[in-house]
Every structure is written in structure tokens, then in C-alpha cells.
Design a protein around this motif. Structure first.
Motif, PDB file in Angstrom:
ATOM      1  N   LEU A  78      65.547  47.691  34.590  1.00 43.45           N
ATOM      2  CA  LEU A  78      65.475  46.788  34.716  1.00 43.45           C
ATOM      3  C   LEU A  78      66.340  45.829  33.769  1.00 43.45           C
ATOM      4  N   LYS A  79      66.793  45.906  32.358  1.00 49.16           N
ATOM      5  CA  LYS A  79      67.679  46.002  32.318  1.00 49.16           C
ATOM      6  C   LYS A  79      68.958  45.395  32.979  1.00 49.16           C
ATOM      7  N   ILE A  80      69.525  46.349  33.625  1.00 48.34           N
ATOM      8  CA  ILE A  80      70.470  46.649  34.465  1.00 48.34           C
ATOM      9  C   ILE A  80      71.069  45.150  35.531  1.00 48.34           C
ATOM     10  N   GLY A  85      71.794  40.063  37.267  1.00 44.51           N
ATOM     11  CA  GLY A  85      71.354  38.877  37.354  1.00 44.51           C
ATOM     12  C   GLY A  85      71.690  37.095  36.667  1.00 44.51           C
ATOM     13  N   LEU A  86      71.358  37.636  35.537  1.00 48.05           N
ATOM     14  CA  LEU A  86      72.058  36.384  34.625  1.00 48.05           C
ATOM     15  C   LEU A  86      73.639  36.423  35.161  1.00 48.05           C
ATOM     16  N   GLN A  87      74.673  37.130  35.658  1.00 50.06           N
ATOM     17  CA  GLN A  87      75.948  37.190  35.317  1.00 50.06           C
ATOM     18  C   GLN A  87      76.108  36.381  36.948  1.00 50.06           C
ATOM     19  N   SER A  88      74.825  36.892  37.219  1.00 50.21           N
ATOM     20  CA  SER A  88      75.348  35.856  39.485  1.00 50.21           C
ATOM     21  C   SER A  88      74.625  34.570  39.022  1.00 50.21           C
ATOM     22  N   LEU A  89      74.031  34.467  38.107  1.00 47.30           N
ATOM     23  CA  LEU A  89      73.799  32.706  38.148  1.00 47.30           C
ATOM     24  C   LEU A  89      74.989  32.828  37.093  1.00 47.30           C
ATOM     25  N   ALA A  99      70.492  24.008  42.218  1.00 51.35           N
ATOM     26  CA  ALA A  99      70.473  23.750  40.673  1.00 51.35           C
ATOM     27  C   ALA A  99      69.146  24.127  40.424  1.00 51.35           C
ATOM     28  N   GLU A 100      67.704  23.385  40.714  1.00 56.15           N
ATOM     29  CA  GLU A 100      66.921  23.453  39.720  1.00 56.15           C
ATOM     30  C   GLU A 100      65.734  24.762  39.554  1.00 56.15           C
ATOM     31  N   ARG A 101      66.045  25.218  40.892  1.00 54.63           N
ATOM     32  CA  ARG A 101      65.790  26.645  40.985  1.00 54.63           C
ATOM     33  C   ARG A 101      66.606  27.429  40.156  1.00 54.63           C
ATOM     34  N   ALA A 102      67.966  27.321  40.341  1.00 54.07           N
ATOM     35  CA  ALA A 102      68.680  27.962  39.329  1.00 54.07           C
ATOM     36  C   ALA A 102      67.989  28.427  37.913  1.00 54.07           C
ATOM     37  N   SER A 107      65.778  30.635  32.721  1.00 58.77           N
ATOM     38  CA  SER A 107      65.226  31.439  32.279  1.00 58.77           C
ATOM     39  C   SER A 107      63.843  32.800  32.041  1.00 58.77           C
ATOM     40  N   LEU A 108      63.462  32.855  33.720  1.00 60.30           N
ATOM     41  CA  LEU A 108      62.571  33.584  33.387  1.00 60.30           C
ATOM     42  C   LEU A 108      64.132  34.983  33.414  1.00 60.30           C
ATOM     43  N   LEU A 109      64.905  35.066  33.832  1.00 58.54           N
ATOM     44  CA  LEU A 109      66.145  36.353  33.802  1.00 58.54           C
ATOM     45  C   LEU A 109      65.811  36.313  31.718  1.00 58.54           C
ATOM     46  N   THR A 110      65.882  35.512  30.924  1.00 54.23           N
ATOM     47  CA  THR A 110      66.437  35.239  29.968  1.00 54.23           C
ATOM     48  C   THR A 110      64.999  36.050  29.364  1.00 54.23           C
ATOM     49  N   GLU A 111      63.589  34.959  29.946  1.00 50.36           N
ATOM     50  CA  GLU A 111      62.493  35.289  28.968  1.00 50.36           C
ATOM     51  C   GLU A 111      61.934  36.875  29.730  1.00 50.36           C
ATOM     52  N   LYS A 112      62.509  37.235  30.275  1.00 49.08           N
ATOM     53  CA  LYS A 112      62.483  39.078  30.784  1.00 49.08           C
ATOM     54  C   LYS A 112      63.301  40.044  30.364  1.00 49.08           C
ATOM     55  N   LEU A 113      64.553  39.664  29.585  1.00 41.44           N
ATOM     56  CA  LEU A 113      65.617  40.606  28.872  1.00 41.44           C
ATOM     57  C   LEU A 113      64.814  40.448  27.549  1.00 41.44           C
ATOM     58  N   THR A 114      65.029  39.131  26.964  1.00 47.08           N
ATOM     59  CA  THR A 114      64.148  39.111  25.886  1.00 47.08           C
ATOM     60  C   THR A 114      63.062  40.073  25.287  1.00 47.08           C
ATOM     61  N   SER A 115      62.461  40.801  26.424  1.00 53.03           N
ATOM     62  CA  SER A 115      60.585  41.066  26.394  1.00 53.03           C
ATOM     63  C   SER A 115      61.291  42.351  26.490  1.00 53.03           C
ATOM     64  N   THR A 116      62.406  43.036  27.602  1.00 54.64           N
ATOM     65  CA  THR A 116      62.820  44.373  27.093  1.00 54.64           C
ATOM     66  C   THR A 116      63.335  45.041  26.157  1.00 54.64           C
TER      67      THR A 116
END
Length: 117
Positions: A78-80, A85-89, A99-102, A107-116
Motif C-alpha cells: 500500500l505504501k508503494i 500516487g503522490l509522484q503521479s500527482l 485541480a481541486e480533485r487533485a 490530502s487523502l494519499l498523505t493522510e493514508k501514508l502517514t497512518s501506515t
């Protein structure tokens, strides 16, 4: 780059095995996708060659991917996904439509990455 591509391919094979495909079937699906992607990269920039849910800033599909990866492949895989995903963005050339969805997706990816971690 190519060594990591091989490793990423291995993760994708593993994911498809969780869907019931054997190694041969997974390769039959993945190899044409990889070839198409490398062909696109030979002709255009990474940002122009980007496809899939990150290129569309499709947060709902990414949420499904996150849930599925978390349940079936575990935190390390999941971390990979989250990091790529963050690199893609980071390379995404977003327009007014994405732009707004990105931003929300980042934010979602950063939150999930922090929690893993």
C-alpha cells in the motif's frame, strides 16, 4: 528506473494473483500495458504519458484501490501505491476540472501514508 519497473511489475502480478489470475495470465494483461506506456514515454513527457485514476484525479477509484490493496496486499505494498500516487500527482498537469480533485486526492494519499507508518 528499470529495476524499479521490474519490482513494480512484480507487485502488479501479485495483485492480479489475488484476483485469481495465474502468473501467465497476469503477464498477458500487464506486458501490453507496460509496452504501451514505454512507447508513450518515448514520444512524450511523463506528465503527458500519465494515465489512469491519478491522471483523472479520480478519488473514488483511488479509494477503492487503497481499500483493496490494504485488505489483500498489506501495508508495505500500500505504501508503494501511495508514494507513487503522490509522484503521479506531482507531475500531473491539472486543469480547472481536475485541480481541486487533485488537491483532495493529495490530502487523502498523505493522510493514508502517514497512518501506515
Amino acid at each position: 528506473a528499470c529495476g524499479h519497473l521490474v519490482s513494480l511489475f512484480s507487485v502488479a502480478e501479485e495483485a492480479l494473483s489475488k484476483c485469481g489470475l495465474n502468473e501467465s495470465q497476469a503477464r498477458e494483461i500487464l506486458v501490453p500495458l507496460v509496452k504501451s506506456t514505454t512507447n508513450n514515454l518515448a514520444l512524450q513527457s511523463p506528465s503527458a504519458a500519465l494515465t489512469g485514476p491519478f491522471a483523472r484525479a479520480d478519488i473514488e477509484t483511488v479509494k477503492l484501490h487503497i481499500d483493496t490493496l490494504s485488505e489483500n496486499l498489506g501495508a508495505e505494498k500500500l505504501k508503494i501505491y501511495l508514494q507513487l500516487g503522490l509522484q503521479s500527482l506531482a507531475i500531473l498537469k491539472s486543469d480547472d476540472k481536475t485541480a481541486e480533485r487533485a488537491k483532495d486526492l493529495r490530502s487523502l494519499l498523505t493522510e493514508k501514508l502517514t497512518s501506515t507508518n
